[in-house]
Design a protein around this motif. Sequence first.
Motif, PDB file in Angstrom:
ATOM      1  N   TYR A 293       0.832  -1.213   0.000  1.00 50.69           N
ATOM      2  CA  TYR A 293       0.000   0.000   0.000  1.00 50.69           C
ATOM      3  C   TYR A 293       0.871   1.269   0.000  1.00 50.69           C
ATOM      4  CZ  TYR A 293      -3.520   3.456   0.963  1.00 50.69           C
ATOM      5  OH  TYR A 293      -4.331   4.552   0.864  1.00 50.69           O
ATOM      6  N   GLY A 294       0.578   2.175  -0.930  1.00 52.91           N
ATOM      7  CA  GLY A 294       1.307   3.431  -1.017  1.00 52.91           C
ATOM      8  C   GLY A 294       2.711   3.304  -1.573  1.00 52.91           C
ATOM      9  N   ARG A 295       3.071   2.150  -2.133  1.00 52.24           N
ATOM     10  CA  ARG A 295       4.445   1.912  -2.578  1.00 52.24           C
ATOM     11  C   ARG A 295       4.543   1.728  -4.095  1.00 52.24           C
ATOM     12  NH1 ARG A 295       7.223  -2.200  -1.198  1.00 52.24           N
ATOM     13  NH2 ARG A 295       9.144  -0.998  -1.006  1.00 52.24           N
ATOM     14  N   ALA A 296       3.643   2.323  -4.844  1.00 50.50           N
ATOM     15  CA  ALA A 296       3.675   2.197  -6.306  1.00 50.50           C
ATOM     16  C   ALA A 296       5.018   2.655  -6.860  1.00 50.50           C
ATOM     17  CB  ALA A 296       2.555   3.018  -6.931  1.00 50.50           C
ATOM     18  N   GLY A 297       5.614   1.844  -7.745  1.00 48.22           N
ATOM     19  CA  GLY A 297       6.906   2.160  -8.351  1.00 48.22           C
ATOM     20  C   GLY A 297       8.099   1.775  -7.512  1.00 48.22           C
ATOM     21  N   GLU A 298       7.870   1.310  -6.285  1.00 48.97           N
ATOM     22  CA  GLU A 298       8.960   0.864  -5.425  1.00 48.97           C
ATOM     23  C   GLU A 298       9.116  -0.654  -5.543  1.00 48.97           C
ATOM     24  OE1 GLU A 298       8.841   2.336  -1.415  1.00 48.97           O
ATOM     25  OE2 GLU A 298       7.647   4.074  -2.014  1.00 48.97           O
ATOM     26  N   ALA A 299      10.274  -1.162  -5.141  1.00 53.70           N
ATOM     27  CA  ALA A 299      10.545  -2.597  -5.237  1.00 53.70           C
ATOM     28  C   ALA A 299       9.748  -3.361  -4.190  1.00 53.70           C
ATOM     29  CB  ALA A 299      12.036  -2.867  -5.058  1.00 53.70           C
ATOM     30  N   CYS A 300       9.147  -4.459  -4.619  1.00 56.11           N
ATOM     31  CA  CYS A 300       8.460  -5.353  -3.684  1.00 56.11           C
ATOM     32  C   CYS A 300       9.452  -5.805  -2.625  1.00 56.11           C
ATOM     33  CB  CYS A 300       7.895  -6.556  -4.444  1.00 56.11           C
ATOM     34  SG  CYS A 300       7.229  -7.855  -3.378  1.00 56.11           S
ATOM     35  N   ARG A 301       9.037  -5.805  -1.385  1.00 49.93           N
ATOM     36  CA  ARG A 301       9.916  -6.182  -0.282  1.00 49.93           C
ATOM     37  C   ARG A 301      10.256  -7.677  -0.311  1.00 49.93           C
ATOM     38  NH1 ARG A 301       9.772  -1.699   3.182  1.00 49.93           N
ATOM     39  NH2 ARG A 301       7.774  -0.565   3.289  1.00 49.93           N
ATOM     40  N   VAL A 302       9.514  -8.464  -1.098  1.00 53.47           N
ATOM     41  CA  VAL A 302       9.748  -9.902  -1.164  1.00 53.47           C
ATOM     42  C   VAL A 302      10.569 -10.288  -2.391  1.00 53.47           C
ATOM     43  CG1 VAL A 302       8.644 -12.175  -1.383  1.00 53.47           C
ATOM     44  CG2 VAL A 302       7.672 -10.446   0.159  1.00 53.47           C
ATOM     45  N   CYS A 303      10.135  -9.817  -3.588  1.00 54.11           N
ATOM     46  CA  CYS A 303      10.772 -10.297  -4.821  1.00 54.11           C
ATOM     47  C   CYS A 303      11.500  -9.220  -5.618  1.00 54.11           C
ATOM     48  CB  CYS A 303       9.731 -10.962  -5.712  1.00 54.11           C
ATOM     49  SG  CYS A 303       8.577  -9.802  -6.486  1.00 54.11           S
ATOM     50  N   GLY A 304      11.326  -7.964  -5.268  1.00 55.76           N
ATOM     51  CA  GLY A 304      12.013  -6.891  -5.966  1.00 55.76           C
ATOM     52  C   GLY A 304      11.283  -6.335  -7.178  1.00 55.76           C
ATOM     53  N   THR A 305      10.192  -6.965  -7.602  1.00 55.16           N
ATOM     54  CA  THR A 305       9.397  -6.451  -8.712  1.00 55.16           C
ATOM     55  C   THR A 305       8.747  -5.129  -8.295  1.00 55.16           C
ATOM     56  OG1 THR A 305       8.924  -8.703  -9.441  1.00 55.16           O
ATOM     57  CG2 THR A 305       7.475  -6.960 -10.272  1.00 55.16           C
ATOM     58  N   LEU A 306       8.592  -4.200  -9.250  1.00 56.59           N
ATOM     59  CA  LEU A 306       8.000  -2.911  -8.919  1.00 56.59           C
ATOM     60  C   LEU A 306       6.517  -3.063  -8.584  1.00 56.59           C
ATOM     61  CD1 LEU A 306       9.613  -0.498 -11.555  1.00 56.59           C
ATOM     62  CD2 LEU A 306      10.394  -1.093  -9.246  1.00 56.59           C
ATOM     63  N   VAL A 307       6.120  -2.475  -7.489  1.00 55.46           N
ATOM     64  CA  VAL A 307       4.718  -2.496  -7.064  1.00 55.46           C
ATOM     65  C   VAL A 307       3.890  -1.643  -8.020  1.00 55.46           C
ATOM     66  CG1 VAL A 307       3.099  -1.822  -5.231  1.00 55.46           C
ATOM     67  CG2 VAL A 307       5.308  -2.881  -4.642  1.00 55.46           C
ATOM     68  N   ARG A 308       2.723  -2.169  -8.414  1.00 56.05           N
ATOM     69  CA  ARG A 308       1.844  -1.460  -9.331  1.00 56.05           C
ATOM     70  C   ARG A 308       0.651  -0.844  -8.604  1.00 56.05           C
ATOM     71  NH1 ARG A 308      -0.137  -4.711 -14.344  1.00 56.05           N
ATOM     72  NH2 ARG A 308      -1.209  -2.697 -14.569  1.00 56.05           N
TER      73      ARG A 308
END
Length: 271
Positions: free
Chosen positions: A238-253
């Motif tokens: 939540y609120g992390r669009a464009g940042e790396a997923c904390r688990v896999c590193g994929t960008l949050v959409r």
Amino acid sequence: MPELPEVEVTRRGFADRIAGAQVLAVRMGKPLRWGLGVLPQALVGRRVQGVRRRGKYLLVDLDEGLLLLHLGMSGSLRFDAALPPPGVHDHFDLATTAGTLRLNDPRRFGAAVYVEAQDAPAARKLLDGLGMEPLEVGFDAGVFHAALRRRQAPIKQVLMAGDVVVGVGNIYASEALFLAGIRPTLPASRVSRPRALRLHAAIRDVLGRAVERGGSSLRDFSHVDGSSGYFQLEAMVYGRAGEACRVCGTLVRQIRQGQRSTFFCPACQKS
């Protein structure tokens, strides 16, 4: 908007202190979403027996009747023995022998409603359509899955509707779906039983941790003592669009669902 964790944290912040107190005065400010239902002076002399929660409603039990309080879109409650004079956004004061309970609500979508009993028509209109309480033992995983099977709407919107399970607002729906590995656009009817069980556990986990962290303080919400919650600081998506997923590193959409922002990881939540 304050959701279940914020309302539960609010309840815990003043319930023990106001229990047993006698009402000395009631002050109403500008009109709220619904009227009080009685003249303010009619509540003077009543005694507070306790404070419960049903969904996002706080139920203040009196020795005669009860008050239903709702924080609306932007409301918060304060309780103190010595509050300052009411400001422009302070629309309800319940002065008691233990202190004053004050509703501050800039948008005035909140409410303070008196009813004679919980089964009174006005109370039933507000409470009867609410779903299962996710933090109580009655939140049955099998019943939850069966309810999802009957819904065709996207799973996130079903969670937020409140008629299957209450209190899973925008932040917590995104977080629970991430934890369960379910994409928010998946039709609820297509959530398999194993995935429904994971989602059931994820909802309980996310909401429980949010209560422990004092809820999420975004924009207007604060605790009854004026302090803030911290759950938003550990959000996974939540609120992390464009940042790396904390688990896999994929960008949050980020997408829009029902005029609300939805956040998810396209890798961790493939379907």
